[in-house]
Design a protein around this motif. Structure first.
Motif, PDB file in Angstrom:
ATOM      1  N   GLY A 224       4.811 -11.184  17.779  1.00 26.50           N
ATOM      2  CA  GLY A 224       4.737 -10.119  16.789  1.00 26.50           C
ATOM      3  C   GLY A 224       6.086  -9.513  16.475  1.00 26.50           C
ATOM      4  N   GLU A 225       6.168  -8.854  15.322  1.00 25.10           N
ATOM      5  CA  GLU A 225       7.437  -8.301  14.858  1.00 25.10           C
ATOM      6  C   GLU A 225       7.334  -6.885  14.314  1.00 25.10           C
ATOM      7  N   LEU A 226       6.203  -6.529  13.683  1.00 21.58           N
ATOM      8  CA  LEU A 226       6.126  -5.242  12.993  1.00 21.58           C
ATOM      9  C   LEU A 226       4.898  -4.443  13.418  1.00 21.58           C
ATOM     10  N   HIS A 227       5.071  -3.133  13.440  1.00 23.00           N
ATOM     11  CA  HIS A 227       3.978  -2.190  13.636  1.00 23.00           C
ATOM     12  C   HIS A 227       2.997  -2.326  12.468  1.00 23.00           C
ATOM     13  N   ALA A 228       1.723  -2.086  12.735  1.00 23.58           N
ATOM     14  CA  ALA A 228       0.740  -2.082  11.662  1.00 23.58           C
ATOM     15  C   ALA A 228       1.088  -1.021  10.614  1.00 23.58           C
ATOM     16  N   VAL A 229       0.605  -1.221   9.397  1.00 23.39           N
ATOM     17  CA  VAL A 229       0.862  -0.276   8.312  1.00 23.39           C
ATOM     18  C   VAL A 229       0.065   1.008   8.552  1.00 23.39           C
ATOM     19  N   ILE A 230       0.771   2.126   8.652  1.00 28.65           N
ATOM     20  CA  ILE A 230       0.122   3.434   8.757  1.00 28.65           C
ATOM     21  C   ILE A 230      -0.191   3.955   7.353  1.00 28.65           C
ATOM     22  N   HIS A 231       0.812   3.882   6.483  1.00 31.67           N
ATOM     23  CA  HIS A 231       0.675   4.206   5.062  1.00 31.67           C
ATOM     24  C   HIS A 231       1.811   3.488   4.345  1.00 31.67           C
ATOM     25  N   PRO A 232       1.576   2.998   3.118  1.00 34.23           N
ATOM     26  CA  PRO A 232       2.645   2.283   2.412  1.00 34.23           C
ATOM     27  C   PRO A 232       3.934   3.074   2.242  1.00 34.23           C
ATOM     28  N   ASP A 233       3.853   4.411   2.278  1.00 30.88           N
ATOM     29  CA  ASP A 233       5.057   5.225   2.126  1.00 30.88           C
ATOM     30  C   ASP A 233       5.837   5.398   3.425  1.00 30.88           C
ATOM     31  N   ILE A 234       5.274   4.953   4.542  1.00 32.99           N
ATOM     32  CA  ILE A 234       5.941   5.085   5.840  1.00 32.99           C
ATOM     33  C   ILE A 234       6.570   3.750   6.210  1.00 32.99           C
TER      34      ILE A 234
END
Length: 211
Positions: A104-114
């Motif tokens: 894995g490489e990225l944190h899950a999307v919390i909000h598109p603006d974050i």
């Protein structure tokens, strides 16, 4: 291997007299990292990474080492030279006798603006245990025990169910559950049990199981 669930996302693994601790963060017990021979941290958010807990564990055991991503390693490497290791997707290493693969490489999307931060998951001992951190990473290898993030600002129950289906573990234990109230737990249990396609289990903080 003995698996002990601490509060929220922290897990302790014990084998052959040695202890590996994953994500002793600020929602976990003050002594969640105590006695660790090796420490793994998935990402920098405070419910997974607590600098004080890590420093205490590394100071208490001069042989203990930490494996984590760059954003966490940079905060501790100077104080513990040679004992803090930076890892990323595709890396493999041995920590306190446990074989670990990084996925894995990225944190899950919390909000598109974050903006998304880095997040890595750890596959231990050839798939005995997989801890994904804050992402629904599919390692693409057989997993016996999946540590399942059941409740977070970045997920919903349909995604949790589909994640179990995609990983296809033998069993899934709840983690990332500090914000899940006792009123809601039966709802999550019922839906994941019925639809996930794997044995779904929960351990109270401090409780253990053999995996």
């Amino acid at each position: 291997m003995k698996l002990t669930k601490m509060s929220h996302a922290c897990v302790r693994l014990e084998k052959d007299g040695r202890t590996l601790v994953v994500d002793p963060g600020g929602f976990s017990e003050q002594d969640a990292a105590a006695g660790a021979d090796a420490l793994l941290v998935t990402h920098e958010h405070p419910d997974h990474f607590d600098e004080g807990r890590l420093r205490t564990a590394l100071e208490a055991n001069p042989a203990a080492e930490l494996w984590t991503l760059e954003s966490v390693a940079d905060q501790l490497a100077a104080a513990f030279p040679g004992r803090v290791h930076t890892v990323g997707h595709g890396d493999t290493f041995t920590a306190a006798g446990f074989d670990v693969q990084v996925h894995g490489e990225l944190h899950a999307v919390i909000h598109p603006d974050i903006p998304r931060i880095t997040n890595v998951g750890y596959l231990v001992d050839g798939g005995k245990v997989f801890h994904p951190g804050d992402a629904l990473t599919v390692p693409g290898l057989p997993v016996e025990t999946l540590m399942l993030p059941v409740m977070a600002p970045w997920n919903k129950i349909s995604e949790v169910i589909d994640y179990v289906r995609e990983v296809r573990p033998q069993r899934a234990y709840d983690i990332h559950d500090a914000l899940l109230t006792d009123l809601a737990r039966p709802i999550y249990d019922r839906q994941i049990d019925a639809l996930g396609g794997a044995e779904h289990l929960r351990l109270a903080p401090g409780s253990s199981a053999q995996v």
